[in-house]
Design a protein around this motif. Structure first.
Motif, PDB file in Angstrom:
ATOM      1  N   ASP A 175      -2.629   8.110 -15.167  1.00  0.00           N
ATOM      2  CA  ASP A 175      -4.106   8.131 -14.772  1.00  0.00           C
ATOM      3  C   ASP A 175      -4.941   6.999 -15.185  1.00  0.00           C
ATOM      4  OD1 ASP A 175      -3.459  10.641 -13.494  1.00  0.00           O
ATOM      5  OD2 ASP A 175      -4.391  11.933 -15.516  1.00  0.00           O
ATOM      6  N   GLU A 176      -4.646   6.264 -16.274  1.00  0.00           N
ATOM      7  CA  GLU A 176      -5.203   5.304 -17.068  1.00  0.00           C
ATOM      8  C   GLU A 176      -5.017   3.902 -15.821  1.00  0.00           C
ATOM      9  OE1 GLU A 176      -5.609   2.466 -20.991  1.00  0.00           O
ATOM     10  OE2 GLU A 176      -4.204   4.304 -20.989  1.00  0.00           O
ATOM     11  N   THR A 177      -3.654   3.810 -15.655  1.00  0.00           N
ATOM     12  CA  THR A 177      -3.315   2.626 -14.893  1.00  0.00           C
ATOM     13  C   THR A 177      -4.003   2.844 -13.269  1.00  0.00           C
ATOM     14  OG1 THR A 177      -1.214   2.559 -15.858  1.00  0.00           O
ATOM     15  CG2 THR A 177      -1.268   1.354 -13.849  1.00  0.00           C
ATOM     16  N   ILE A 178      -4.073   3.978 -12.748  1.00  0.00           N
ATOM     17  CA  ILE A 178      -4.625   4.216 -11.534  1.00  0.00           C
ATOM     18  C   ILE A 178      -6.209   4.039 -11.552  1.00  0.00           C
ATOM     19  CG2 ILE A 178      -5.261   6.058  -9.961  1.00  0.00           C
ATOM     20  CD1 ILE A 178      -2.545   7.613 -10.557  1.00  0.00           C
ATOM     21  N   ASP A 179      -6.518   4.433 -12.803  1.00  0.00           N
ATOM     22  CA  ASP A 179      -8.140   4.050 -12.719  1.00  0.00           C
ATOM     23  C   ASP A 179      -8.397   2.361 -12.901  1.00  0.00           C
ATOM     24  OD1 ASP A 179      -8.877   6.824 -12.648  1.00  0.00           O
ATOM     25  OD2 ASP A 179      -8.988   6.918 -15.087  1.00  0.00           O
ATOM     26  N   LYS A 180      -7.509   1.845 -13.427  1.00  0.00           N
ATOM     27  CA  LYS A 180      -7.806   0.488 -13.522  1.00  0.00           C
ATOM     28  C   LYS A 180      -7.582  -0.274 -12.289  1.00  0.00           C
ATOM     29  CE  LYS A 180      -6.435  -0.196 -18.327  1.00  0.00           C
ATOM     30  NZ  LYS A 180      -5.642  -0.590 -19.295  1.00  0.00           N
ATOM     31  N   ILE A 181      -6.599   0.342 -11.308  1.00  0.00           N
ATOM     32  CA  ILE A 181      -6.275  -0.342 -10.181  1.00  0.00           C
ATOM     33  C   ILE A 181      -6.718   0.365  -8.891  1.00  0.00           C
ATOM     34  CG2 ILE A 181      -4.410  -1.710 -11.196  1.00  0.00           C
ATOM     35  CD1 ILE A 181      -2.560   0.287 -10.008  1.00  0.00           C
ATOM     36  N   ASN A 182      -7.572   1.123  -9.120  1.00  0.00           N
ATOM     37  CA  ASN A 182      -8.335   1.799  -8.124  1.00  0.00           C
ATOM     38  C   ASN A 182      -8.798   1.210  -6.787  1.00  0.00           C
ATOM     39  OD1 ASN A 182     -10.712   1.333  -9.216  1.00  0.00           O
ATOM     40  ND2 ASN A 182     -11.304   3.458  -9.577  1.00  0.00           N
ATOM     41  N   TRP A 183      -9.121  -0.026  -7.404  1.00  0.00           N
ATOM     42  CA  TRP A 183      -9.725  -0.838  -6.134  1.00  0.00           C
ATOM     43  C   TRP A 183      -8.599  -1.515  -5.125  1.00  0.00           C
ATOM     44  CZ3 TRP A 183      -6.676  -5.383  -6.698  1.00  0.00           C
ATOM     45  CH2 TRP A 183      -6.054  -5.555  -8.016  1.00  0.00           C
ATOM     46  N   LEU A 211       0.874  -0.948  -0.164  1.00  0.00           N
ATOM     47  CA  LEU A 211       0.104  -0.218   0.062  1.00  0.00           C
ATOM     48  C   LEU A 211       0.936   1.210   0.043  1.00  0.00           C
ATOM     49  CD1 LEU A 211      -2.854   1.387   0.007  1.00  0.00           C
ATOM     50  CD2 LEU A 211      -2.794   1.229   2.654  1.00  0.00           C
ATOM     51  N   ALA A 212       2.172   1.345   0.880  1.00  0.00           N
ATOM     52  CA  ALA A 212       2.983   2.490   0.723  1.00  0.00           C
ATOM     53  C   ALA A 212       3.405   2.448  -0.536  1.00  0.00           C
ATOM     54  CB  ALA A 212       3.985   2.119   1.747  1.00  0.00           C
ATOM     55  N   THR A 213       3.904   1.407  -1.120  1.00  0.00           N
ATOM     56  CA  THR A 213       4.621   1.589  -2.654  1.00  0.00           C
ATOM     57  C   THR A 213       3.567   2.169  -3.637  1.00  0.00           C
ATOM     58  OG1 THR A 213       6.009  -0.323  -2.312  1.00  0.00           O
ATOM     59  CG2 THR A 213       5.649   0.264  -4.371  1.00  0.00           C
ATOM     60  N   TYR A 214       2.197   1.680  -3.557  1.00  0.00           N
ATOM     61  CA  TYR A 214       1.208   2.154  -4.376  1.00  0.00           C
ATOM     62  C   TYR A 214       1.052   3.757  -4.317  1.00  0.00           C
ATOM     63  CZ  TYR A 214      -3.697   3.022  -6.195  1.00  0.00           C
ATOM     64  OH  TYR A 214      -4.691   3.608  -6.662  1.00  0.00           O
ATOM     65  N   LEU A 215       0.955   4.263  -2.822  1.00  0.00           N
ATOM     66  CA  LEU A 215       0.708   5.713  -2.741  1.00  0.00           C
ATOM     67  C   LEU A 215       2.021   6.353  -3.094  1.00  0.00           C
ATOM     68  CD1 LEU A 215      -1.087   5.215   0.702  1.00  0.00           C
ATOM     69  CD2 LEU A 215      -2.114   5.961  -1.490  1.00  0.00           C
ATOM     70  N   PHE A 216       3.001   5.837  -2.899  1.00  0.00           N
ATOM     71  CA  PHE A 216       4.169   6.655  -3.148  1.00  0.00           C
ATOM     72  C   PHE A 216       4.186   7.038  -4.853  1.00  0.00           C
ATOM     73  CE2 PHE A 216       8.700   6.484  -4.953  1.00  0.00           C
ATOM     74  CZ  PHE A 216       9.225   7.482  -4.353  1.00  0.00           C
ATOM     75  N   CYS A 217       3.751   5.819  -5.437  1.00  0.00           N
ATOM     76  CA  CYS A 217       3.891   5.862  -6.956  1.00  0.00           C
ATOM     77  C   CYS A 217       2.675   6.856  -7.527  1.00  0.00           C
ATOM     78  CB  CYS A 217       3.555   4.503  -7.503  1.00  0.00           C
ATOM     79  SG  CYS A 217       4.955   3.268  -7.371  1.00  0.00           S
ATOM     80  N   VAL A 218       1.543   6.945  -6.808  1.00  0.00           N
ATOM     81  CA  VAL A 218       0.766   7.938  -7.192  1.00  0.00           C
ATOM     82  C   VAL A 218       0.912   9.176  -6.822  1.00  0.00           C
ATOM     83  CG1 VAL A 218      -1.629   8.485  -6.461  1.00  0.00           C
ATOM     84  CG2 VAL A 218      -1.258   6.093  -6.968  1.00  0.00           C
ATOM     85  N   ASN A 219       1.587   9.599  -5.722  1.00  0.00           N
ATOM     86  CA  ASN A 219       2.135  10.877  -5.197  1.00  0.00           C
ATOM     87  C   ASN A 219       2.875  11.392  -6.340  1.00  0.00           C
ATOM     88  OD1 ASN A 219       0.160  10.661  -3.170  1.00  0.00           O
ATOM     89  ND2 ASN A 219       1.689  10.203  -1.546  1.00  0.00           N
TER      90      ASN A 219
END
Length: 549
Positions: free
Chosen positions: A391-399, A377-385
């Protein structure tokens, strides 16, 4: 001295002809005996169901404290929106319950040892009831914070009082084959209370006072139900009340007062007599310096430290905020209910799984799962921040944040959340069980207060990904600690566990020889002559080491 009970001699063939069995095999044999038919033709499964019923009643006292733990998660967003509560006040509302909980833990020990296990369970309900009523009566103006603070302090005090009594009571009252399951039920009750207040918060999102008012009915009901329980036979025996101990044990096992004493009950009464011969109760912290007390005390305190430092209680107290900070985009109250439901289901599962798989494997799996879920989860948030994902990838894995949080909750419940509370009813010697349990849970909730109070500051200082990474690192450190130091208690009697920590396989006999007069004949029987000022009885016990505490 007077002769109170003489147990029949055990057949010599059973003592010398049979090979020595492993603890697990002996436990399995006991399980078979307990579901066999009694001499009267009545199944012993009935007493097992009776003990399960008493287990449910004893743990009703933990429902209201569980609701107190989860209350801030659903109430704070509405308090800040409609009642003018700022972030500083909100952090105190969340953490005040945790800072008052250690005082309840400290009070719980003396109440357990001096007034009894049942009185300790009854004592939980008074501060909980008063605290909920104060929260429900808080006015809608700036002066409301005083009543809110006081209500949180009282419900937190009740949570501290509730941490150990039911676990200790069931650890002493249940037969060995059921003990491993029943001592985890306090965690189930806490989880059920957390889920209940999450559901109420989702149903009445703008009416946290109504949620508090409905919660006040729970301690009232629990107090009435606890009156139905018999006192712990172990506590009664250690108070020098053998007749009351036998009556309590008969009631727990479903044996009528006028009926003949069955063999399994005679064995338990023999064990009670041995414990009564050593019934000195610890009155001060000096008793905790002995090896058999100090070793489990250090291990359990460190287990509680890693439980808190890994963020388990932060998610309980700040569930709605944590869901939001994790980047979850669906209804945060719905996700909070899913978190509470997940915790409850896994807690029920682990209460049975720990009996089959043991404490250590569950704790190691728990810590490993928490490390991976928080780290990912920390890795995911680091990549998002840092915009490392499109944006397309984030929309696909927003779950994914929802999945990571649910996995974290599931894995924490498998071991780190539930096992510390379950094991305090097993690892401490009987004469210091109340005191040591109170000290341990007190330390755990002091750590909880610090971690919960610092959550907003750590979030601002470390950022979302940094905070979750911190929880991941502490989970990993806790996993290594469990692997290296946590003992396995599955398949062991309470006396086996005590001997493990004292590093002396002859501990029971040695102490008895020092405090009383013990002789042993060629058949392996021990005749225990106990002074009248301790426990007036002459008891012939067939090889005490074979029987559970």
């Amino acid at each position: 001295m007077c002769a109170a009970t003489v147990l029949p001699r055990r057949p010599q063939r059973a003592m010398f002809s049979q090979p020595r069995r492993s603890p697990v095999a002996m436990d399995q044999d006991k399980d078979k005996d307990e579901v066999s038919m009694s001499p009267a033709g009545e199944s012993v499964q009935g007493p097992a169901l009776r003990q399960l019923m008493f287990g449910v009643i004893a743990n009703l006292v933990a429902l209201s404290p569980g609701m107190s733990l989860g209350f801030s998660a659903v109430a704070l967003p509405q308090m800040m929106k409609f009642d003018g509560i700022d972030e500083h006040q909100a952090s105190w509302i969340a953490s005040l319950a945790a800072i008052s909980t250690p005082f309840g833990c400290i009070l719980s020990g003396p109440i357990l040892d001096r007034l009894g296990r049942r009185v300790a369970m009854l004592a939980v309900n008074a501060p909980c009831l008063l605290g909920w009523l104060l929260l429900a009566a808080a006015p809608r103006h700036s002066g409301a914070t005083t009543l809110i603070y006081l209500g949180r302090v009282l419900t937190g005090l009740g949570a501290g009082l509730a941490c150990t009594p039911a676990t200790v009571y069931l650890g002493e009252s249940a037969q060995q084959s059921l003990r491993g399951v029943l001592v985890t039920w306090t965690s189930i009750a806490f989880s059920l209370g957390i889920l209940a207040v999450y559901v109420l918060g989702a149903l009445f999102q703008e009416h946290w006072r109504l949620v508090a008012g409905l919660s006040a009915a729970v301690p009232l009901l629990a107090g009435l139900c606890v009156l139905l329980l018999p006192e712990s036979p172990v506590w009664l025996a250690r108070q020098g009340r053998p007749a009351a101990a036998e009556a309590s044990l008969r009631r727990l096992r479903g044996v009528a007062a006028s009926a003949d004493t069955p063999a399994h009950l005679r064995r338990e009464l023999a064990s009670l007599a041995v414990q009564a011969a050593r019934r000195t109760v610890a009155r001060d912290l000096g008793h905790l310096r002995r090896r058999e007390c100090l070793a489990p005390l250090l291990i359990m305190n460190l287990f509680f430290f890693f439980q808190q430092a890994s963020g388990v209680f932060v998610v309980i107290f700040y569930a709605v905020d944590v869901v939001q900070e994790a980047g979850v985009e669906i209804d945060k109250y719905l996700v909070t209910v899913l978190i509470g439901l997940t915790r409850l289901v896994v807690t029920i599962f682990i209460s049975y799984a720990s009996k089959s798989f043991g404490r250590r494997p569950c704790a190691i799996v728990s810590g490993s799962g928490m490390t991976l879920s928080m780290g990912s989860l920390a890795t995911y948030l680091f990549c998002v921040n840092n915009k490392l994902l499109s944006d397309e990838t984030i929309d696909k894995i927003n779950w994914y944040p929802v999945l990571a949080l649910i996995v974290y909750i599931s894995m924490s419940t498998v071991g780190f959340l539930t096992l510390p509370f379950a094991m305090i009813g097993e690892v401490y010697p009987a004469q210091v069980r109340g005191l040591a349990s109170g000290v341990t849970t007190c330390f755990g909730y002091v750590c909880s207060f610090i971690i919960v109070k610092l959550y907003p500051d750590m979030l601002e200082m470390l950022g979302r990904h940094g905070l979750f990474l911190f929880y991941s690192v502490m989970s990993l450190a806790g996993t290594f600690f469990v692997f290296l130091y946590l003992p396995e208690t599955r398949g062991k009697s309470l006396s086996d566990i005590e001997e493990y920590f004292s590093n002396n396989g002859s501990k029971i006999k040695n102490v008895l020889r020092q405090e009383n007069h013990v002789s042993q004949n060629q058949a392996g029987e021990m005749t225990i002559l106990v002074n009248e000022d301790q426990f007036s009885t002459k008891l012939i016990v067939p090889d005490v080491d074979k029987y559970e505490h």
